[in-house]
Design a protein around this motif. Sequence first.
Motif, PDB file in Angstrom:
ATOM      1  N   ILE A  18       0.827  -1.205   0.000  1.00  0.00           N
ATOM      2  CA  ILE A  18       0.000   0.000   0.000  1.00  0.00           C
ATOM      3  C   ILE A  18       0.863   1.257   0.000  1.00  0.00           C
ATOM      4  O   ILE A  18       0.570   2.231  -0.695  1.00  0.00           O
ATOM      5  CB  ILE A  18      -0.974  -0.025   1.188  1.00  0.00           C
ATOM      6  N   ALA A  19       1.949   1.239   0.768  1.00  0.00           N
ATOM      7  CA  ALA A  19       2.855   2.389   0.768  1.00  0.00           C
ATOM      8  C   ALA A  19       3.463   2.594  -0.617  1.00  0.00           C
ATOM      9  O   ALA A  19       3.602   3.739  -1.087  1.00  0.00           O
ATOM     10  CB  ALA A  19       3.953   2.193   1.804  1.00  0.00           C
ATOM     11  N   ALA A  20       3.807   1.498  -1.283  1.00  0.00           N
ATOM     12  CA  ALA A  20       4.412   1.592  -2.617  1.00  0.00           C
ATOM     13  C   ALA A  20       3.424   2.102  -3.658  1.00  0.00           C
ATOM     14  O   ALA A  20       3.823   2.749  -4.640  1.00  0.00           O
ATOM     15  CB  ALA A  20       4.946   0.226  -3.038  1.00  0.00           C
ATOM     16  N   GLU A  21       2.138   1.855  -3.436  1.00  0.00           N
ATOM     17  CA  GLU A  21       1.139   2.218  -4.436  1.00  0.00           C
ATOM     18  C   GLU A  21       0.412   3.527  -4.130  1.00  0.00           C
ATOM     19  O   GLU A  21      -0.004   4.232  -5.063  1.00  0.00           O
ATOM     20  CB  GLU A  21       0.127   1.079  -4.574  1.00  0.00           C
ATOM     21  N   GLU A  22       0.249   3.859  -2.852  1.00  0.00           N
ATOM     22  CA  GLU A  22      -0.554   5.031  -2.493  1.00  0.00           C
ATOM     23  C   GLU A  22       0.261   6.194  -1.925  1.00  0.00           C
ATOM     24  O   GLU A  22      -0.164   7.347  -2.017  1.00  0.00           O
ATOM     25  CB  GLU A  22      -1.618   4.629  -1.453  1.00  0.00           C
ATOM     26  N   ILE A  23       1.423   5.904  -1.340  1.00  0.00           N
ATOM     27  CA  ILE A  23       2.198   6.957  -0.674  1.00  0.00           C
ATOM     28  C   ILE A  23       3.393   7.399  -1.507  1.00  0.00           C
ATOM     29  O   ILE A  23       3.510   8.580  -1.872  1.00  0.00           O
ATOM     30  CB  ILE A  23       2.656   6.484   0.725  1.00  0.00           C
ATOM     31  N   VAL A  47      -4.219  13.322  -0.025  1.00  0.00           N
ATOM     32  CA  VAL A  47      -4.892  12.186  -0.648  1.00  0.00           C
ATOM     33  C   VAL A  47      -4.162  10.890  -0.318  1.00  0.00           C
ATOM     34  O   VAL A  47      -4.788   9.822  -0.209  1.00  0.00           O
ATOM     35  CB  VAL A  47      -4.999  12.406  -2.174  1.00  0.00           C
ATOM     36  N   ALA A  48      -2.864  10.946  -0.101  1.00  0.00           N
ATOM     37  CA  ALA A  48      -2.109   9.746   0.266  1.00  0.00           C
ATOM     38  C   ALA A  48      -2.553   9.222   1.630  1.00  0.00           C
ATOM     39  O   ALA A  48      -2.693   8.006   1.823  1.00  0.00           O
ATOM     40  CB  ALA A  48      -0.617  10.046   0.271  1.00  0.00           C
ATOM     41  N   ASP A  49      -2.761  10.125   2.600  1.00  0.00           N
ATOM     42  CA  ASP A  49      -3.255   9.717   3.919  1.00  0.00           C
ATOM     43  C   ASP A  49      -4.590   8.982   3.778  1.00  0.00           C
ATOM     44  O   ASP A  49      -4.783   7.897   4.353  1.00  0.00           O
ATOM     45  CB  ASP A  49      -3.473  10.941   4.817  1.00  0.00           C
ATOM     46  N   ARG A  50      -5.495   9.587   3.048  1.00  0.00           N
ATOM     47  CA  ARG A  50      -6.847   9.046   2.966  1.00  0.00           C
ATOM     48  C   ARG A  50      -6.892   7.712   2.233  1.00  0.00           C
ATOM     49  O   ARG A  50      -7.560   6.774   2.672  1.00  0.00           O
ATOM     50  CB  ARG A  50      -7.761  10.072   2.300  1.00  0.00           C
ATOM     51  N   LEU A  91      -7.220  -1.980  15.780  1.00  0.00           N
ATOM     52  CA  LEU A  91      -6.052  -1.693  14.961  1.00  0.00           C
ATOM     53  C   LEU A  91      -6.019  -0.184  14.767  1.00  0.00           C
ATOM     54  O   LEU A  91      -6.925   0.393  14.167  1.00  0.00           O
ATOM     55  CB  LEU A  91      -6.128  -2.392  13.606  1.00  0.00           C
ATOM     56  N   ILE A  92      -4.997   0.447  15.308  1.00  0.00           N
ATOM     57  CA  ILE A  92      -4.869   1.906  15.260  1.00  0.00           C
ATOM     58  C   ILE A  92      -3.912   2.258  14.127  1.00  0.00           C
ATOM     59  O   ILE A  92      -2.797   1.740  14.069  1.00  0.00           O
ATOM     60  CB  ILE A  92      -4.352   2.443  16.603  1.00  0.00           C
ATOM     61  N   ILE A  93      -4.352   3.137  13.238  1.00  0.00           N
ATOM     62  CA  ILE A  93      -3.604   3.423  12.006  1.00  0.00           C
ATOM     63  C   ILE A  93      -3.259   4.897  11.909  1.00  0.00           C
ATOM     64  O   ILE A  93      -4.132   5.762  12.037  1.00  0.00           O
ATOM     65  CB  ILE A  93      -4.426   3.027  10.761  1.00  0.00           C
ATOM     66  N   ASP A  94      -1.993   5.180  11.658  1.00  0.00           N
ATOM     67  CA  ASP A  94      -1.568   6.492  11.173  1.00  0.00           C
ATOM     68  C   ASP A  94      -1.010   6.252   9.777  1.00  0.00           C
ATOM     69  O   ASP A  94       0.115   5.786   9.616  1.00  0.00           O
ATOM     70  CB  ASP A  94      -0.500   7.101  12.080  1.00  0.00           C
ATOM     71  N   PRO A  95      -1.789   6.534   8.737  1.00  0.00           N
ATOM     72  CA  PRO A  95      -1.396   6.127   7.385  1.00  0.00           C
ATOM     73  C   PRO A  95      -0.155   6.850   6.863  1.00  0.00           C
ATOM     74  O   PRO A  95       0.641   6.254   6.138  1.00  0.00           O
ATOM     75  CB  PRO A  95      -2.625   6.457   6.545  1.00  0.00           C
TER      76      PRO A  95
END
Length: 280
Positions: A18-23, A47-50, A91-95
């Motif tokens: 997901i990091a490779a594709e969205e961030i 938009v990357a965060d969301r 599950l706590i997420i900080d994207p």
Amino acid sequence: MIMSPTTESKLITAVRQIAAEEILPRFRSLNEGDIATKSRMDDLVTVADREAERRLAEVAATLLPDVVVVGEEAVSADAKVRDAIDHSTCLIIDPVDGTWNFANGLATFAVILSISHNGETVWGMIYDPLGDDWAIATRGQGARLAKADGTETRLQYSQAGAPKAAMATGYVHSYLFHGDERQRLFSRLADFHKTDALRCSAHEYRLLSRGIVDFCVSPVLNPWDHAAGCLIVEEAGGIARLLTGEPYRPTQREGRLIVATSEDCWQMVRDTITAPDGTI
């Protein structure tokens, strides 16, 4: 709740993908419309965060179907989402931790995930998309730094005594303190050798977990910023407590958090930043 090795491996794989594709494709490629403000002008969301949070939540629904997802951006949209940490396994997420850095082209940002159970952090991961490596810990099982090639290094502090304040370095979120407390804090920071802030809790905790810095101090207890990092530091042999001496828990909403490499170091930091009555 203990994360199984199989589930952990699948979750790590998903985070990296997901990091490779969205961030990463959006780093230094954001358009004006891709960035917005939240609580204040320097509190940004992209938009990357969301998109990263949306996809991580989808993965969690498959891998951890009995776990409630609490994402930073979901809480920003509805503060009541955070209440689940008080009574559910989450599950706590900080994207994208360090969004201000990310949005302004600075390479100091990361993804933070943690799992809380019965109000206690039981698993945590801090992933650096640019380095493609991660600090990770399970409660009672130690902490480690893992790389994409499969190599792992145990994170464990030496038994050396705490440095004196004049030799100690750390991260202090002084810009988040206010009023007279902020003024008093600034006057006491001069007693340390060096204090900074990276605007990215993830990388502050990564450096702290490796013993490169001695402590972190923060007055804002957002669990997506601190839960994973505090667990990793604790599993490396460090201390994460509020100024009052109460152990850190992701359910806490108020207090001044001190995280340090040892009991002696924690006490040294507390004594340096507080007055005789125990207040800053």
